[in-house]
Design an enzyme around this catalytic site. Structure first.
Site, short mmCIF file in Angstrom:
data_model
loop_
_atom_site.label_atom_id
_atom_site.label_comp_id
_atom_site.label_asym_id
_atom_site.label_seq_id
_atom_site.Cartn_x
_atom_site.Cartn_y
_atom_site.Cartn_z
N LYS A 60 0.84 -1.19 0.00
CA LYS A 60 0.00 0.00 0.00
C LYS A 60 0.87 1.23 0.00
O LYS A 60 1.88 1.29 0.71
CB LYS A 60 -0.84 -0.02 1.30
CG LYS A 60 -1.78 1.12 1.50
CD LYS A 60 -3.19 0.72 1.16
CE LYS A 60 -4.13 1.90 1.03
NZ LYS A 60 -3.95 2.70 -0.18
N LYS A 62 5.64 2.11 8.28
CA LYS A 62 4.48 2.89 8.76
C LYS A 62 3.30 1.95 9.01
O LYS A 62 2.67 2.00 10.05
CB LYS A 62 4.12 3.94 7.70
CG LYS A 62 3.27 5.06 8.20
CD LYS A 62 3.01 6.08 7.12
CE LYS A 62 4.26 6.83 6.69
NZ LYS A 62 3.98 7.88 5.68
N LYS A 117 5.10 2.36 -3.18
CA LYS A 117 5.03 3.77 -3.56
C LYS A 117 5.14 3.86 -5.07
O LYS A 117 5.79 3.03 -5.71
CB LYS A 117 6.18 4.57 -2.94
CG LYS A 117 5.90 6.05 -2.85
CD LYS A 117 5.02 6.32 -1.65
CE LYS A 117 4.69 7.77 -1.47
NZ LYS A 117 4.00 8.00 -0.21
N ASP A 148 -0.65 11.07 -3.20
CA ASP A 148 0.54 11.59 -2.52
C ASP A 148 0.75 13.00 -3.08
O ASP A 148 -0.20 13.60 -3.60
CB ASP A 148 1.74 10.66 -2.78
CG ASP A 148 2.92 11.00 -1.87
OD1 ASP A 148 2.82 10.79 -0.66
OD2 ASP A 148 3.95 11.48 -2.37
N THR A 175 -4.56 12.48 7.78
CA THR A 175 -3.14 12.60 8.14
C THR A 175 -2.98 13.61 9.27
O THR A 175 -2.31 13.35 10.27
CB THR A 175 -2.33 13.03 6.91
OG1 THR A 175 -2.53 12.06 5.89
CG2 THR A 175 -0.85 13.15 7.22
N ASN A 194 -2.28 20.23 2.62
CA ASN A 194 -3.27 19.31 3.20
C ASN A 194 -2.93 18.96 4.65
O ASN A 194 -3.74 19.13 5.55
CB ASN A 194 -3.38 18.05 2.32
CG ASN A 194 -4.31 17.02 2.93
OD1 ASN A 194 -4.05 16.47 3.99
ND2 ASN A 194 -5.43 16.75 2.28
N SER A 249 -6.97 5.19 4.91
CA SER A 249 -6.98 4.50 3.61
C SER A 249 -7.33 3.02 3.82
O SER A 249 -8.08 2.43 3.05
CB SER A 249 -5.61 4.57 2.95
OG SER A 249 -5.54 5.68 2.10
P1 NAD Z 1 0.71 19.76 -0.06
O1 NAD Z 1 1.26 19.87 -1.41
O2 NAD Z 1 -0.78 19.82 0.13
O3 NAD Z 1 1.33 20.89 0.90
C1 NAD Z 1 2.69 21.18 0.99
C2 NAD Z 1 2.86 22.59 1.56
O4 NAD Z 1 4.23 22.83 1.80
C3 NAD Z 1 2.38 23.71 0.63
O5 NAD Z 1 1.66 24.67 1.38
C4 NAD Z 1 3.70 24.34 0.13
O6 NAD Z 1 3.57 25.72 -0.15
C5 NAD Z 1 4.56 24.14 1.35
N1 NAD Z 1 5.99 24.24 1.08
C6 NAD Z 1 6.70 23.81 0.04
N2 NAD Z 1 8.00 24.14 0.18
C7 NAD Z 1 8.10 24.78 1.38
C8 NAD Z 1 9.17 25.37 2.10
N3 NAD Z 1 10.41 25.36 1.62
N4 NAD Z 1 8.91 25.95 3.30
C9 NAD Z 1 7.66 25.96 3.79
N5 NAD Z 1 6.60 25.42 3.15
C10 NAD Z 1 6.83 24.84 1.96
O7 NAD Z 1 1.28 18.39 0.53
P2 NAD Z 1 0.74 17.51 1.74
O8 NAD Z 1 -0.17 16.46 1.20
O9 NAD Z 1 0.28 18.39 2.85
O10 NAD Z 1 2.10 16.76 2.14
C11 NAD Z 1 3.10 17.41 2.90
C12 NAD Z 1 4.02 16.35 3.47
O11 NAD Z 1 3.26 15.44 4.25
C13 NAD Z 1 4.76 15.49 2.43
O12 NAD Z 1 6.02 15.13 2.95
C14 NAD Z 1 3.90 14.25 2.33
O13 NAD Z 1 4.63 13.11 1.88
C15 NAD Z 1 3.48 14.12 3.78
N6 NAD Z 1 2.29 13.29 3.94
C16 NAD Z 1 1.08 13.71 3.48
C17 NAD Z 1 -0.01 12.87 3.61
C18 NAD Z 1 -1.39 13.30 3.16
O14 NAD Z 1 -2.34 12.53 3.35
N7 NAD Z 1 -1.56 14.49 2.59
C19 NAD Z 1 0.13 11.60 4.21
C20 NAD Z 1 1.38 11.22 4.69
C21 NAD Z 1 2.46 12.07 4.54
#
Ligand code: NAD
Length: 414
Positions: A70, A94, A106, A146, A190, A221, A348
């Site tokens: 997954k 995880k 992935k 993702d 998350t 997110n 999920s």
């Molecule tokens: P997203 O694209 O919705 O949000 C990312 C945010 O980070 C954006 O607001 C962007 O402007 C900001 N950003 C980018 N570069 C930056 C910087 N240098 N300094 C500060 N902010 C910056 O992505 P997301 O889904 O929220 O995911 C973020 C992280 O969480 C990733 O590492 C992702 O793998 C992890 N994650 C997300 C989920 C999920 O369900 N969304 C689940 C597990 C892990």
């Protein structure tokens, strides 16, 4: 920075360290250091202007001893083979640490969704699923969203897979729109899981959640929802950032105002007098720091300046191994990514279960079950960390790796 920051090497290093701590024979580390299967695909896509462009993508399935694999699908120009492999390995651990019946996977496609039309994005999504369709399936490997993929993309992908197999198969992909079998609560899962883990961390450190100060790096997110949920739980969110800038208010930010500005553009449009640098945000005197953006943002050069009591890794791999050591010496409680952002894969899993039963839960049921899993996992990790006099990350890896070893043994692989 003098560190090696290849995310694949970082995970392999952690596997070697933990298997050594567990005293397992060396072939265990050898098995876990390589994904069982990695498919590289390239496929032509007709662009809106009539030209044909060839895209490259990957799907890595790390270990399926416990169950089907997954993990999400990332659309990003910087996707690499090594990154996809590393992220599939993180997914195994995880799922292992929160006790889900899955191994890790992935996927990724090298593309820049910001430069693609919706029609082009849809054609890429469908073509990628066609290319990997023989190795995915509800009891083989179940993708999810993702970075830069979302419920809409999952809807196209579910449809593509269902057409290929000539039967509607919602359980092949999670993170779908609600109408075709998505789960209530998935979108903020998350962040919600992260919030539950943080509240447990505060309890453990005897810090009241009421008024506990929070800084969030990344307002997407994970970060935006975490800020909102922690605010509702009584914490005071004093700083948030996006890729443009960081903003700070010692009295607590008005999140509705921040959301309004973000909806219309970026945080750079926020009141200038309250803007600080990205590095200043990481060094704020707060109770909780949540990296929720990118990998390797807390490193050996800025870790000494971190003043937070808890670092909760909503992002995957935000802390480098050298920074991890520095934070440990400083007594910072680092809630590792494989627990802090496990809420996404946990819900999920709930989505997949609901699809297989064809029976759907209320949002309260989803949240309650998520709460139980995160709290129990937190307690198990802390107890194990105390027994072995180690940090939460190492403890979490120990628990996850022991589960995978048990499953491989039960199946006669080792
Ligand atoms: P997203 O694209 O919705 O949000 C990312 C945010 O980070 C954006 O607001 C962007 O402007 C900001 N950003 C980018 N570069 C930056 C910087 N240098 N300094 C500060 N902010 C910056 O992505 P997301 O889904 O929220 O995911 C973020 C992280 O969480 C990733 O590492 C992702 O793998 C992890 N994650 C997300 C989920 C999920 O369900 N969304 C689940 C597990 C892990």
């Amino acid at each position: 920075m003098s560190e090696v920051l290849n995310s694949y090497e970082i995970v392999v290093r952690k596997i070697k360290e933990v298997t050594k701590l567990l005293g397992t024979p060396s072939h265990i580390a050898d098995i876990l250091s390589k994904p069982a299967r990695v498919l590289t695909v390239s496929f032509p896509v007709k662009m809106d202007d009539g030209t044909i462009k060839v895209f490259e993508g990957y799907r890595s399935q790390h270990n399926d001893a416990i169950g089907p694999t997954k993990g999400g699908i990332r659309f990003h120009p910087a996707v690499t083979f090594d990154e996809v492999k590393a992220l599939s390995m993180l997914m195994t651990f995880k799922c292992g640490v929160v006790g889900l019946p899955y191994g890790g996977a992935k996927g990724g496609v090298i593309c820049d969704p910001r430069k693609l039309s919706q029609a082009e994005l849809e054609r890429i999504s469908r073509a990628y699923i066609e290319a990997i369709s023989s190795i995915i399936g509800p009891d083989k490997d179940i993708p999810a969203p993702d970075v830069y993929t979302n419920a809409k993309v999952m809807g196209w992908m579910t449809d593509a897979y269902s057409r290929i197999n000539r039967s509607f198969s919602p359980a092949v992909i999670t993170g779908k729109p609600l109408i075709i079998g998505g789960s209530k609560g998935r979108n903020e899962a998350t962040a919600r899981g992260c919030m539950y883990a943080i509240l447990e961390g505060l309890k453990y450190l005897n810090i009241s959640a009421e008024g506990a100060t929070v800084a969030v790096q990344g307002f997407g997110n994970a970060g935006q929802n975490a800020a909102r949920l922690l605010n509702a739980a009584g914490c005071k969110v004093v700083a948030v950032s996006d890729s443009s800038t960081a903003i700070y208010d010692a009295n607590g930010l008005n999140l509705e105002e921040v959301n309004r500005v973000k909806e219309q553009g970026s945080l750079a449009d926020f009141d200038r007098s309250r803007q600080i640098s990205h590095e200043e945000l990481l060094a704020l005197e707060v109770d909780i720091l949540i990296p929720a953006a990118l990998e390797n943002v807390i490193h050996e050069n800025n870790a000494p300046a971190v003043k937070a009591k808890i670092v909760a890794e909503a992002a995957n791999g935000p802390t480098t191994p050298a920074a991890d050591r520095i934070l440990k010496e400083k007594g910072v409680l680092v809630i590792p990514d494989i627990l802090a952002n496990a809420g996404g894969v946990t819900v999920s899993y709930f989505e997949w279960v609901q699809n297989l039963m064809n029976f759907y839960w209320t949002e309260d049921e989803v949240n309650q079950r998520l709460y139980e899993i995160i709290v129990q996992s937190f307690e198990r990790i802390i107890k194990n960390a105390e027994v072995h006099q180690t940090d939460m990350r190492t403890s979490a890896y120990m628990i996850a790796i022991e589960r995978v070893i048990e499953a491989m043994d039960a199946r006669g692989w080792i």
